[in-house]
Structure formats: C-alpha cells, structure tokens
Write an enzyme that holds these catalytic residues in place. Sequence first.
Site, short mmCIF file in Angstrom:
data_model
loop_
_atom_site.label_atom_id
_atom_site.label_comp_id
_atom_site.label_asym_id
_atom_site.label_seq_id
_atom_site.Cartn_x
_atom_site.Cartn_y
_atom_site.Cartn_z
N ASP A 70 0.27 -1.23 -0.63
CA ASP A 70 -0.02 0.34 0.38
C ASP A 70 0.82 0.86 0.10
OD1 ASP A 70 -2.65 1.15 -0.15
OD2 ASP A 70 -2.68 1.43 2.07
N PHE A 148 2.38 7.38 -13.46
CA PHE A 148 1.00 7.35 -12.97
C PHE A 148 0.38 8.10 -11.31
CE2 PHE A 148 0.57 4.36 -9.62
CZ PHE A 148 2.22 3.66 -9.05
N LYS A 171 12.90 5.53 -12.91
CA LYS A 171 12.11 5.56 -11.43
C LYS A 171 12.44 4.41 -10.32
CE LYS A 171 7.20 5.64 -9.88
NZ LYS A 171 6.00 6.23 -10.34
P1 IMP Z 1 -0.91 2.10 -4.18
O1 IMP Z 1 -1.78 1.81 -2.89
O2 IMP Z 1 0.05 1.72 -4.61
O3 IMP Z 1 -2.32 1.57 -4.98
O4 IMP Z 1 -1.46 3.69 -4.15
C1 IMP Z 1 -2.18 4.26 -4.39
C2 IMP Z 1 -1.81 5.99 -4.73
O5 IMP Z 1 -0.86 6.10 -4.05
C3 IMP Z 1 -2.13 5.31 -5.90
O6 IMP Z 1 -3.21 5.31 -6.76
C4 IMP Z 1 -1.03 6.96 -6.40
O7 IMP Z 1 -2.45 8.09 -6.74
C5 IMP Z 1 -0.23 7.05 -5.58
N1 IMP Z 1 0.63 6.34 -5.71
C6 IMP Z 1 1.00 5.56 -5.34
N2 IMP Z 1 2.28 5.31 -5.94
C7 IMP Z 1 2.40 5.91 -6.26
C8 IMP Z 1 3.39 6.44 -7.38
O8 IMP Z 1 5.11 6.15 -7.54
N3 IMP Z 1 3.34 7.84 -8.63
C9 IMP Z 1 2.28 8.87 -7.88
N4 IMP Z 1 1.72 7.97 -7.56
C10 IMP Z 1 1.44 7.33 -6.68
#
Ligand code: IMP
Length: 192
Positions: A70, A148, A171
Amino acid sequence: MKKKIVFATNNKHKLEEISQIVGDHFEILSLKDIQCEDEIPETADTFEGNALQKAAYIHEKYGMDCFADDSGLEVEALNNAPGVFSARYSGGGSEKNMDKLLDELKDKSSRRAQFRTVIALILEDEVSYFEGIVKGEILESRHGSEGFGYDPLFRPDGYSETFAEMDSAQKNKISHRGKATQLLIQYLNSRI
Ligand code: IMP
C-alpha cells in the site's frame, strides 16, 4: 526451482515495476494468475494495515505465500494528506487528484512531500513489513507523461526531473516502491 509468491494486486504498472526488479529467483503470480477476482478489502487507516489486510486475505483463502503493498503521497503542509486516501483524494481519478493537490497547496510555503510504500509479506505463516520512502517537492505544474498517479507533480530530491519525466527503470531505482521491493527481495533471498 523458482519460488511462487502471489502479489496481491491487479495494478499492471506495479506488476511491471516489481517484475523488473525481482530478477530470476522468484515467480510472481498476480491475482489473475491465481484466478482471484474478489474485491479484496482495503479498509485500514494506515499503509501497514491495508497491506496486511490484502496479504492476509489471499493467504487465508488460497494458502499461498503472498505479499501486498500500500502506498501513497504524504504532504508535509497538509498533515501528511492524502496518505491512505491518495487514490481517492478528489473522488475523480489522477487528473482531479492533482488539481486538488495543487489547489490545497496554493497558499502554503512548504511543498515538501514524500511517497511511502509499505509491503506486508506472509511467508510460511510469518508476517514481515518492508518500507520505502522517497522525499521531494510538489511542483506548481505538471511535467512529463510517464508513470501514473501524482508522478507529473513530484520531483524527488537530487533530481531536476519529475517521476513522470523518468523512464520506469530510472524511477524504480529511487522510488518508494523500488526501495521497499529491494528490501523484500533481500529478505526473500536470505530465506532461500
Ligand atoms: P497504491 O496503494 O500503491 O495503489 O497507491 C495509492 C495511490 O497513491 C495511487 O493511486 C496514486 O494516487 C498514489 N501513488 C502511489 N505510488 C505512486 C507513484 O509511484 N507515483 C504516483 N502516484 C503514486
């Protein structure tokens, strides 16, 4: 023989990012690979809680070794918001999320922020956590089209480009997810 571990995600970007880092020792299976179409609950208020909730769901249902992550953006001047709400910050997807973030930061003097990832691993019934952090600044406008989420607005410390101006290999080397994944892989290698 490669060790099979489920990565509890349906996010193609993450599967690609992690597969690039993982190398040859492990076979990472996606939820699709194990024919899991469930809506896995993610209702905790911390990254640790959400990651464990997802990994535990798969471990309990399928009896497989599993990890889940997460992540989110923590902005200093906003008391670490959006945090676990990063994906749903505006209620309307990445473009609206970035618009809201720019708006919230309009009158703030600090634009310091960090991305943070927590991975929860359940391996042979034991839980371990791995954390990765990358610190940087939120710019005043979008730059770049790779990646993203908030990538076009986030410039990591020590770089002149945003995450969205870097290719995925570059990255991965410095990102929160890349760092947490490296720790996960080191740990898995130590357990072979
Ligand atoms: P997740 O838990 O990794 O799915 O991240 C939740 C949210 O955090 C994503 O939908 C993005 O809005 C933001 N996020 C997490 N990691 C990244 C990244 O590497 N780049 C940009 N946004 C991120």
